[in-house]
Design a protein around this motif. Structure first.
Motif, PDB file in Angstrom:
ATOM      1  N   GLN A 180     -25.191  48.410  21.759  1.00 17.15           N
ATOM      2  CA  GLN A 180     -24.305  48.607  22.907  1.00 17.15           C
ATOM      3  C   GLN A 180     -23.608  47.310  23.299  1.00 17.15           C
ATOM      4  N   GLY A 181     -24.324  46.196  23.279  1.00 10.74           N
ATOM      5  CA  GLY A 181     -23.728  44.903  23.612  1.00 10.74           C
ATOM      6  C   GLY A 181     -22.635  44.506  22.635  1.00 10.74           C
ATOM      7  N   LEU A 182     -22.875  44.727  21.352  1.00 14.82           N
ATOM      8  CA  LEU A 182     -21.871  44.398  20.347  1.00 14.82           C
ATOM      9  C   LEU A 182     -20.671  45.325  20.442  1.00 14.82           C
TER      10      LEU A 182
ATOM     11  N   GLU B  12     -11.515  52.433  18.768  1.00 10.83           N
ATOM     12  CA  GLU B  12     -12.571  53.360  19.185  1.00 10.83           C
ATOM     13  C   GLU B  12     -13.817  52.928  18.416  1.00 10.83           C
ATOM     14  N   VAL B  13     -14.864  52.531  19.143  1.00 14.68           N
ATOM     15  CA  VAL B  13     -16.074  52.009  18.507  1.00 14.68           C
ATOM     16  C   VAL B  13     -17.206  53.013  18.674  1.00 14.68           C
ATOM     17  N   ARG B  14     -17.807  53.394  17.543  1.00  7.83           N
ATOM     18  CA  ARG B  14     -19.003  54.232  17.553  1.00  7.83           C
ATOM     19  C   ARG B  14     -20.143  53.389  17.031  1.00  7.83           C
ATOM     20  N   THR B  15     -21.317  53.569  17.603  1.00  8.18           N
ATOM     21  CA  THR B  15     -22.477  52.818  17.135  1.00  8.18           C
ATOM     22  C   THR B  15     -23.421  53.729  16.368  1.00  8.18           C
ATOM     23  N   ALA B  16     -24.106  53.136  15.417  1.00  9.10           N
ATOM     24  CA  ALA B  16     -25.143  53.833  14.666  1.00  9.10           C
ATOM     25  C   ALA B  16     -26.365  52.923  14.651  1.00  9.10           C
ATOM     26  N   VAL B  17     -27.413  53.360  15.328  1.00  7.78           N
ATOM     27  CA  VAL B  17     -28.677  52.621  15.313  1.00  7.78           C
ATOM     28  C   VAL B  17     -29.519  53.286  14.235  1.00  7.78           C
ATOM     29  N   VAL B  18     -29.742  52.551  13.164  1.00  7.87           N
ATOM     30  CA  VAL B  18     -30.421  53.106  11.994  1.00  7.87           C
ATOM     31  C   VAL B  18     -31.876  52.643  12.016  1.00  7.87           C
TER      32      VAL B  18
ATOM     33  N   GLU C  57     -32.309  49.423  14.385  1.00 10.46           N
ATOM     34  CA  GLU C  57     -33.391  49.616  15.348  1.00 10.46           C
ATOM     35  C   GLU C  57     -33.251  48.943  16.713  1.00 10.46           C
ATOM     36  N   ASP C  58     -32.065  48.552  17.161  1.00  9.98           N
ATOM     37  CA  ASP C  58     -31.924  47.901  18.462  1.00  9.98           C
ATOM     38  C   ASP C  58     -30.723  48.479  19.200  1.00  9.98           C
TER      39      ASP C  58
ATOM     40  N   VAL D  98     -24.190  35.930  19.157  1.00  9.76           N
ATOM     41  CA  VAL D  98     -23.669  37.053  18.386  1.00  9.76           C
ATOM     42  C   VAL D  98     -22.561  37.797  19.133  1.00  9.76           C
ATOM     43  N   VAL D  99     -22.606  37.828  20.452  1.00  9.94           N
ATOM     44  CA  VAL D  99     -21.589  38.545  21.221  1.00  9.94           C
ATOM     45  C   VAL D  99     -20.233  37.843  21.106  1.00  9.94           C
ATOM     46  N   ALA D 100     -20.207  36.535  21.268  1.00 11.90           N
ATOM     47  CA  ALA D 100     -18.948  35.788  21.132  1.00 11.90           C
ATOM     48  C   ALA D 100     -18.397  35.906  19.716  1.00 11.90           C
ATOM     49  N   ALA D 101     -19.271  35.836  18.725  1.00 12.75           N
ATOM     50  CA  ALA D 101     -18.841  35.968  17.339  1.00 12.75           C
ATOM     51  C   ALA D 101     -18.296  37.365  17.068  1.00 12.75           C
ATOM     52  N   THR D 102     -18.895  38.380  17.677  1.00 13.45           N
ATOM     53  CA  THR D 102     -18.419  39.741  17.506  1.00 13.45           C
ATOM     54  C   THR D 102     -16.997  39.882  18.033  1.00 13.45           C
TER      55      THR D 102
END
Length: 157
Positions: A15-17, A29-35, A9-10, A141-145
């Protein structure tokens, strides 16, 4: 390498991650899924067991079809499924987004990795639920990602 990054839900966080992952592992290649909210597994469909057993040894001829559930088709095109959670506990491990990701990825033998702010479960619990890795992110979380991206998708991949 194809990575499916799942966030509940975010869209901004997703997108940031994804940006952090792409910068740390540019060959991905990164795809996002907002569930919006994954439903618990139907009765009798608990998490997969982390043991390989030949189907014919059990008298079976097939397994559950890949591509089922809300993440099924996306997991089918991925080499790695990454799920972000604020807290990993017994409930979030067995229900919701983690369970949906594991149900989608397990029939395809795609590893599921969790990015969690805090983990309250043991390695035995999460590996028994079909999760390949859990990485605590803390506040950044961004640095950890980026660190996790370099771990799971090294530059030579």
């Amino acid at each position: 390498m194809h990575v499916l990054l799942c966030v509940a839900e975010d869209a901004d966080l997703a997108q940031g991650l994804a940006t952090a992952w792409r910068e740390a592992a540019p060959s991905c290649e990164v795809r996002t899924a907002v569930v919006p909210g994954a439903a618990p597994a139907p009765p009798g469909h608990g998490g997969p067991v982390g043991v390989f057993v030949p189907l014919d040894a059990l008298g079976l001829t097939s397994v559950a079809a890949p591509g089922t559930g809300p993440l099924g088709a996306a997991a089918g095109a991925a080499d790695l499924v990454v799920v972000h959670l604020a807290v990993l506990d017994a409930t979030t491990l067995r229900e919701g987004l983690v369970a949906a990701a594991v149900r989608a990825a397990a029939p395809l033998a795609v590893p599921v990795v969790l990015l969690v702010g805090r983990s309250e479960v043991s390695r035995r619990e999460w590996s028994g639920a079909g999760v390949s890795g859990v990485h605590e992110t803390g506040a950044d979380v961004v640095a950890a990602t980026a660190r996790v991206a370099r771990t799971w998708a090294p530059s030579w991949a």
